[in-house]
Write a protein that holds these residues in place. Structure first.
Motif, PDB file in Angstrom:
ATOM      1  N   LYS A 109      42.417  43.682  47.013  1.00 16.41           N
ATOM      2  CA  LYS A 109      42.122  42.243  46.948  1.00 16.41           C
ATOM      3  C   LYS A 109      40.620  42.028  46.724  1.00 16.41           C
ATOM      4  O   LYS A 109      40.216  41.127  45.993  1.00 16.41           O
ATOM      5  N   THR A 110      39.800  42.871  47.336  1.00 12.18           N
ATOM      6  CA  THR A 110      38.354  42.805  47.114  1.00 12.18           C
ATOM      7  C   THR A 110      38.042  42.983  45.634  1.00 12.18           C
ATOM      8  O   THR A 110      37.223  42.242  45.070  1.00 12.18           O
ATOM      9  N   ALA A 111      38.699  43.942  44.995  1.00 10.62           N
ATOM     10  CA  ALA A 111      38.486  44.170  43.560  1.00 10.62           C
ATOM     11  C   ALA A 111      38.838  42.919  42.757  1.00 10.62           C
ATOM     12  O   ALA A 111      38.086  42.510  41.864  1.00 10.62           O
ATOM     13  N   LYS A 112      39.958  42.290  43.097  1.00  8.49           N
ATOM     14  CA  LYS A 112      40.370  41.087  42.368  1.00  8.49           C
ATOM     15  C   LYS A 112      39.364  39.954  42.529  1.00  8.49           C
ATOM     16  O   LYS A 112      39.086  39.215  41.589  1.00  8.49           O
ATOM     17  N   TYR A 113      38.846  39.794  43.734  1.00  2.00           N
ATOM     18  CA  TYR A 113      37.867  38.737  43.970  1.00  2.00           C
ATOM     19  C   TYR A 113      36.544  39.012  43.266  1.00  2.00           C
ATOM     20  O   TYR A 113      35.921  38.102  42.733  1.00  2.00           O
ATOM     21  N   CYS A 114      36.104  40.245  43.292  1.00  2.00           N
ATOM     22  CA  CYS A 114      34.726  40.550  42.897  1.00  2.00           C
ATOM     23  C   CYS A 114      34.513  40.826  41.418  1.00  2.00           C
ATOM     24  O   CYS A 114      33.452  40.511  40.888  1.00  2.00           O
ATOM     25  N   VAL A 115      35.477  41.454  40.740  1.00  2.00           N
ATOM     26  CA  VAL A 115      35.262  41.780  39.326  1.00  2.00           C
ATOM     27  C   VAL A 115      35.246  40.478  38.531  1.00  2.00           C
ATOM     28  O   VAL A 115      36.110  39.627  38.686  1.00  2.00           O
ATOM     29  N   GLU A 116      34.233  40.356  37.697  1.00  2.00           N
ATOM     30  CA  GLU A 116      34.017  39.135  36.925  1.00  2.00           C
ATOM     31  C   GLU A 116      33.908  39.464  35.441  1.00  2.00           C
ATOM     32  O   GLU A 116      33.431  40.543  35.078  1.00  2.00           O
ATOM     33  N   PRO A 117      34.311  38.545  34.588  1.00  2.00           N
ATOM     34  CA  PRO A 117      34.104  38.769  33.159  1.00  2.00           C
ATOM     35  C   PRO A 117      32.612  38.724  32.835  1.00  2.00           C
ATOM     36  O   PRO A 117      31.868  37.959  33.452  1.00  2.00           O
ATOM     37  N   ASP A 118      32.191  39.565  31.887  1.00  2.00           N
ATOM     38  CA  ASP A 118      30.808  39.483  31.436  1.00  2.00           C
ATOM     39  C   ASP A 118      30.763  38.611  30.177  1.00  2.00           C
ATOM     40  O   ASP A 118      31.796  38.106  29.726  1.00  2.00           O
ATOM     41  N   GLU A 119      29.600  38.436  29.626  1.00  2.00           N
ATOM     42  CA  GLU A 119      29.454  37.546  28.468  1.00  2.00           C
ATOM     43  C   GLU A 119      30.259  38.031  27.265  1.00  2.00           C
ATOM     44  O   GLU A 119      30.795  37.226  26.507  1.00  2.00           O
ATOM     45  N   ASN A 120      30.349  39.353  27.076  1.00  2.00           N
ATOM     46  CA  ASN A 120      31.148  39.890  25.966  1.00  2.00           C
ATOM     47  C   ASN A 120      32.615  39.518  26.131  1.00  2.00           C
ATOM     48  O   ASN A 120      33.287  39.204  25.148  1.00  2.00           O
ATOM     49  N   ASP A 121      33.115  39.564  27.362  1.00  2.00           N
ATOM     50  CA  ASP A 121      34.502  39.171  27.629  1.00  2.00           C
ATOM     51  C   ASP A 121      34.728  37.713  27.250  1.00  2.00           C
ATOM     52  O   ASP A 121      35.750  37.371  26.649  1.00  2.00           O
ATOM     53  N   ILE A 122      33.781  36.863  27.613  1.00  2.00           N
ATOM     54  CA  ILE A 122      33.908  35.419  27.344  1.00  2.00           C
ATOM     55  C   ILE A 122      33.888  35.153  25.844  1.00  2.00           C
ATOM     56  O   ILE A 122      34.728  34.411  25.322  1.00  2.00           O
ATOM     57  N   VAL A 123      32.946  35.785  25.143  1.00  2.00           N
ATOM     58  CA  VAL A 123      32.854  35.601  23.691  1.00  2.00           C
ATOM     59  C   VAL A 123      34.148  36.074  23.026  1.00  2.00           C
ATOM     60  O   VAL A 123      34.719  35.381  22.176  1.00  2.00           O
ATOM     61  N   ASN A 124      34.628  37.228  23.435  1.00  2.00           N
ATOM     62  CA  ASN A 124      35.857  37.787  22.858  1.00  2.00           C
ATOM     63  C   ASN A 124      37.050  36.865  23.077  1.00  2.00           C
ATOM     64  O   ASN A 124      37.809  36.585  22.152  1.00  2.00           O
ATOM     65  N   VAL A 125      37.208  36.379  24.301  1.00  2.00           N
ATOM     66  CA  VAL A 125      38.365  35.537  24.597  1.00  2.00           C
ATOM     67  C   VAL A 125      38.241  34.171  23.906  1.00  2.00           C
ATOM     68  O   VAL A 125      39.241  33.613  23.452  1.00  2.00           O
ATOM     69  N   MET A 126      37.039  33.648  23.783  1.00  2.00           N
ATOM     70  CA  MET A 126      36.861  32.369  23.083  1.00  2.00           C
ATOM     71  C   MET A 126      37.170  32.534  21.588  1.00  2.00           C
ATOM     72  O   MET A 126      37.754  31.642  20.976  1.00  2.00           O
ATOM     73  N   ASN A 127      36.803  33.681  21.019  1.00  2.00           N
ATOM     74  CA  ASN A 127      37.076  33.931  19.602  1.00  2.00           C
ATOM     75  C   ASN A 127      38.553  34.173  19.328  1.00  2.00           C
ATOM     76  O   ASN A 127      39.055  33.806  18.265  1.00  2.00           O
ATOM     77  N   ASN A 128      39.246  34.797  20.268  1.00  2.00           N
ATOM     78  CA  ASN A 128      40.620  35.232  20.015  1.00  2.00           C
ATOM     79  C   ASN A 128      41.705  34.422  20.726  1.00  2.00           C
ATOM     80  O   ASN A 128      42.875  34.536  20.353  1.00  2.00           O
ATOM     81  N   HIS A 129      41.340  33.636  21.736  1.00  2.00           N
ATOM     82  CA  HIS A 129      42.368  32.945  22.523  1.00  2.00           C
ATOM     83  C   HIS A 129      41.998  31.500  22.857  1.00  2.00           C
ATOM     84  O   HIS A 129      42.509  30.954  23.847  1.00  2.00           O
ATOM     85  N   ALA A 130      41.150  30.889  22.066  1.00  2.00           N
ATOM     86  CA  ALA A 130      40.700  29.517  22.358  1.00  2.00           C
ATOM     87  C   ALA A 130      41.873  28.544  22.433  1.00  2.00           C
ATOM     88  O   ALA A 130      41.911  27.675  23.316  1.00  2.00           O
ATOM     89  N   ALA A 131      42.849  28.689  21.546  1.00  2.00           N
ATOM     90  CA  ALA A 131      44.000  27.779  21.556  1.00  2.00           C
ATOM     91  C   ALA A 131      44.809  27.935  22.852  1.00  2.00           C
ATOM     92  O   ALA A 131      45.259  26.938  23.432  1.00  2.00           O
TER      93      ALA A 131
END
Length: 186
Positions: A109-131
């Motif tokens: 549960k600690t892992a689930k709470y603490c791991v965060e997306p980095d900027e590359n993750d955000i850019v990737n998901v915005m480019n590929n899954h914005a809809a």
């Protein structure tokens, strides 16, 4: 006042863990008090201390594995050595004898709470899954992209991990919360 205290949930650090035979760097945040209370209700900290104090393990191998897992870029030879060490240590020590299922679940549960997306993750998901983000959350923005990555990438990665990867991630994330590294005098 320390940096981590001032930044609270907004503080970010990095951990390096072995995954699929490679060394991966993950962005983590620290647990907030209510999350720490929740995971602390599962975790037997005496078990974790005993886990660290296990004398059956070859300390040189443990140290070497720790050093390798903390490196960002490993050569093929170093990756092979890390996999070899993991295998050797796995046969020398059975984690299931050292911790309870509750402690394991608290660390996961600690892992689930603490791991965060980095900027590359955000850019990737915005480019590929914005809809999809817009359909699920109403607006394709940074905040909702982070929710999407947490729910659709990070949590499933931790839930579906093997070879106790979720435990390693959770332990390193817990250490990042508890340690003073990243703190600086203001």
């Amino acid at each position: 006042v320390r940096e981590k205290t001032e930044k609270g949930k907004e503080w970010r650090g990095e951990i390096t863990v072995p995954m699929d035979g490679e060394s991966k760097t993950l962005t983590v945040r620290q647990l907030v008090d209510t999350e720490f209370w929740e995971v602390g209700s599962y975790i037997d900290f005496d078990e974790l201390q005993n886990l660290e104090d296990v004398e059956d393990l070859d300390e040189d191998k443990v140290d070497e594995l720790r050093e390798l897992s903390e490196q960002d870029d490993l050569t093929d030879e170093e990756e092979d050595r890390m996999a070899e060490l993991e295998q050797e240590l796995d046969t020398e020590f059975n984690i299931f004898d050292a911790i309870s299922m509750d402690t394991f679940l608290g660390i996961k549960k600690t892992a689930k709470y603490c791991v965060e997306p980095d900027e590359n993750d955000i850019v990737n998901v915005m480019n590929n899954h914005a809809a999809e983000i817009e359909a699920d959350y109403g607006l394709a923005n940074d905040k909702n992209a982070r929710k999407y990555v947490n729910e659709n990438v990070i949590e499933p990665m931790i839930d579906d991990s093997t070879d106790l990867t979720s435990f390693m991630i959770g332990m390193k994330a817990l250490e990042a919360t508890l340690e003073t590294e990243g703190n600086s005098e203001s």
